[in-house]
Design an enzyme around this catalytic site. Structure first.
Site, PDB file in Angstrom:
ATOM      1  CG  ASN A 145      -7.356  15.081 -20.704  1.00 23.33           C
ATOM      2  OD1 ASN A 145      -6.127  14.629 -21.259  1.00 23.33           O
ATOM      3  ND2 ASN A 145      -8.372  14.523 -21.206  1.00 23.33           N
TER       4      ASN A 145
ATOM      5  CG  HIS B  45      -4.639   5.077 -21.493  1.00 23.53           C
ATOM      6  ND1 HIS B  45      -3.338   5.040 -21.244  1.00 23.53           N
ATOM      7  CD2 HIS B  45      -4.781   5.989 -22.143  1.00 23.53           C
ATOM      8  CE1 HIS B  45      -2.657   5.948 -21.554  1.00 23.53           C
ATOM      9  NE2 HIS B  45      -3.590   6.585 -22.365  1.00 23.53           N
TER      10      HIS B  45
ATOM     11  CD  GLU C  83      -9.087   3.828 -19.873  1.00 23.19           C
ATOM     12  OE1 GLU C  83      -9.686   4.780 -19.826  1.00 23.19           O
ATOM     13  OE2 GLU C  83      -8.701   3.298 -20.700  1.00 23.19           O
TER      14      GLU C  83
ATOM     15  CB  SER D  79      -8.971   7.760 -22.193  1.00 18.03           C
ATOM     16  OG  SER D  79      -8.759   6.935 -22.946  1.00 18.03           O
TER      17      SER D  79
ATOM     18  CG  ASP E  22      -6.192   4.638 -15.572  1.00 15.32           C
ATOM     19  OD1 ASP E  22      -6.307   5.585 -14.866  1.00 15.32           O
ATOM     20  OD2 ASP E  22      -5.585   4.657 -16.450  1.00 15.32           O
TER      21      ASP E  22
ATOM     22  CG  HIS F 291     -10.150  10.196 -18.615  1.00 16.35           C
ATOM     23  ND1 HIS F 291     -10.011  11.418 -19.077  1.00 16.35           N
ATOM     24  CD2 HIS F 291      -9.357   9.323 -18.966  1.00 16.35           C
ATOM     25  CE1 HIS F 291      -8.897  11.040 -20.046  1.00 16.35           C
ATOM     26  NE2 HIS F 291      -8.545   9.920 -19.887  1.00 16.35           N
TER      27      HIS F 291
ATOM     28  CE  LYS G 266      -5.822  11.836 -18.590  1.00 16.94           C
ATOM     29  NZ  LYS G 266      -5.253  12.129 -19.724  1.00 16.94           N
TER      30      LYS G 266
HETATM   31  C1  LIG Z   1      -6.947   6.444 -18.903  1.00 11.71           C
HETATM   32  C2  LIG Z   1      -5.631   6.959 -19.037  1.00 11.71           C
HETATM   33  N1  LIG Z   1      -4.587   6.459 -18.184  1.00 11.71           N
HETATM   34  C3  LIG Z   1      -3.566   6.739 -18.008  1.00 11.71           C
HETATM   35  C4  LIG Z   1      -2.884   7.884 -18.858  1.00 11.71           C
HETATM   36  C5  LIG Z   1      -1.545   8.325 -18.713  1.00 11.71           C
HETATM   37  O1  LIG Z   1      -1.488   9.472 -17.859  1.00 11.71           O
HETATM   38  P1  LIG Z   1      -0.173  10.353 -17.912  1.00 11.71           P
HETATM   39  O2  LIG Z   1      -0.638  11.240 -19.136  1.00 11.71           O
HETATM   40  O3  LIG Z   1      -0.101  11.201 -16.591  1.00 11.71           O
HETATM   41  O4  LIG Z   1       0.674   9.529 -18.420  1.00 11.71           O
HETATM   42  C6  LIG Z   1      -4.005   8.782 -19.557  1.00 11.71           C
HETATM   43  C7  LIG Z   1      -3.595   9.743 -20.405  1.00 11.71           C
HETATM   44  O5  LIG Z   1      -2.969  10.425 -20.292  1.00 11.71           O
HETATM   45  C8  LIG Z   1      -5.329   8.099 -19.815  1.00 11.71           C
HETATM   46  O6  LIG Z   1      -6.241   8.676 -20.457  1.00 11.71           O
END
Ligand SMILES: Cc1ncc(COP(=O)(O)O)c(C=O)c1O
Length: 377
Positions: A39, A125, A166, A170, A195, A198, A230
């Site tokens: 990412n 997610h 989101e 993702s 969230d 992405h 990311k």
């Molecule tokens: C939409 C989404 N939220 C949260 C996360 C979690 O983030 P982290 O990898 O920093 O724990 C991810 C993936 O890693 C994600 O794709």
């Protein structure tokens, strides 16, 4: 306890039969692999200025934070990262966590303390889903990207509610209708948690994210979370919103209080990555062009590929085994792609997930698309 290992073996056999065994593949340093699986959208994980900032902080503070910031003290690196993140996201305040996962757990759980209903998008997610679960609050799953369904759920609920989504999803990379969702939530006195994992660095003015792109920055009924792992190429997570909410997280957020802080060296690298990301309109334009290139190349070859809203695309596979074999064939030819199978796919259909990366050379990118087509089942 007798028999528990046999029970695990039975479960492993069922997963194997369904084509759902997961394997850790070795990743060599500096491998000559074209990365369409990670990412690192803006190609900043290996940027020399990012590494330089991180290395300097590593020498100053050492390897880890050595404790929670409440116990060990809060470094100036964390404070300035939070203040710059709040400025970028257009929110009054921001709090950094050691991962995006933990940021989401804290945000959702804390909001459930002031809301008696959580409405969660069906494709959210795992970290948001787990936040709903550990909150102990009443959660209703809404059909994917349906403001009308959310409106109906909120209309049937007289108390306070929060809608969790989101911005860019993702797996398929589609965009949530954030402006419409906010119209639904604000007109019904509900909160909206987005969230932006992405979309941060990719969408909105100066890459400020999907919430900024939808014109919702800084509203006191919108909470933003994001990972710093990311487009910023590092690690960590952030929750951004009203100062009262951020203070509430400092006081009560278990994944902030009881977790060793993000290493200062990572915070410093992410801070530098953010500085570069804000000015990286050229990299964002390249990603848009690359998204269009993937769609036209793969669709011309008869593959079913999603339209990218930012840097994520998915390509449908006939089934889990076929998806796995496809991804492995690509990898054998030097192209890393994501392979998503149930339960990681929201709708139960397996696919390759392709993530764009502005750090890849044009010729390598074109070759990667050829390989994906040539290896297709
Ligand atoms: C939409 C989404 N939220 C949260 C996360 C979690 O983030 P982290 O990898 O920093 O724990 C991810 C993936 O890693 C994600 O794709």
């Amino acid at each position: 306890m007798a028999g528990w290992l046999e029970a695990l073996e039975g479960l492993a056999a069922s997963r194997a039969k369904a084509g759902l065994t997961r394997r850790l593949r070795p990743r060599a340093a500096g491998a000559a692999v074209v990365d369409l699986a990670g990412n690192d959208y803006l190609g900043l994980a290996t940027h020399p200025e990012v590494i330089g900032a991180s290395a300097q902080s590593l020498r100053t503070y050492g390897l880890g934070a050595t404790g929670s910031r409440l116990v060990r003290g809060s470094t100036s690196v964390h404070a300035s990262l939070e203040s710059e993140l709040a400025t970028w996201l257009g929110t009054p305040a921001a709090l950094v966590f050691s991962s995006g996962y933990l940021a989401n757990l804290a945000a959702v759980r804390s909001l459930a303390g002031v809301c008696d209903l959580i409405v969660s998008d069906a494709y959210n997610h795992a970290s948001l889903i787990d936040g709903c679960k550990i909150s102990g609050g009443r959660t209703v799953v809404a059909p994917h990207n349906s403001p009308a369904a959310v409106a109906t759920l909120l209309d049937g609920h007289p108390g306070r509610a929060v809608v969790v989504t989101e911005s860019v999803f993702s797996v398929d990379g589609d965009l949530a209708p954030l402006a419409e969702l906010h119209e639904v939530t604000s007109s019904r006195g509900a909160l909206l948690l987005v969230d932006d994992a992405h979309a941060l660095g990719l969408l909105g003015p100066s890459g400020a994210g999907g919430v900024a792109a939808a014109g919702l920055s800084g509203l006191d009924d919108v909470i933003v979370t994001a990972t710093l792992s990311k487009s910023l190429g590092g690690a960590g997570g952030v929750v951004a919103g009203p100062a009262q909410f951020v203070q509430h997280l400092v006081d009560t957020g278990r994944t902030f209080i009881y977790d060793t802080a993000l290493p200062p060296a990572v915070a410093a690298g992410v801070h530098e990555a953010m500085r570069i990301a804000r000015a990286a309109d050229d990299r964002r334009a390249l990603l848009t062009a690359r998204g269009a290139q993937v769609v036209s190349r793969l669709r011309a070859a008869g593959l079913e590929v999603s339209s990218p809203a930012a840097g994520v695309l998915s390509v449908l596979a006939p089934g889990p085994e076929a998806a796995l074999a496809w991804a492995e064939d690509c990898r054998d030819r030097g192209i890393a792609v994501g392979c998503f199978r149930p339960p990681s796919t929201p709708d139960g259909s397996s696919r390759l997930r392709l993530t764009l990366n502005a750090g890849i050379r044009d010729a390598d990118f074109a070759r990667a698309l050829d390989v994906i087509v040539e290896c297709s089942p």
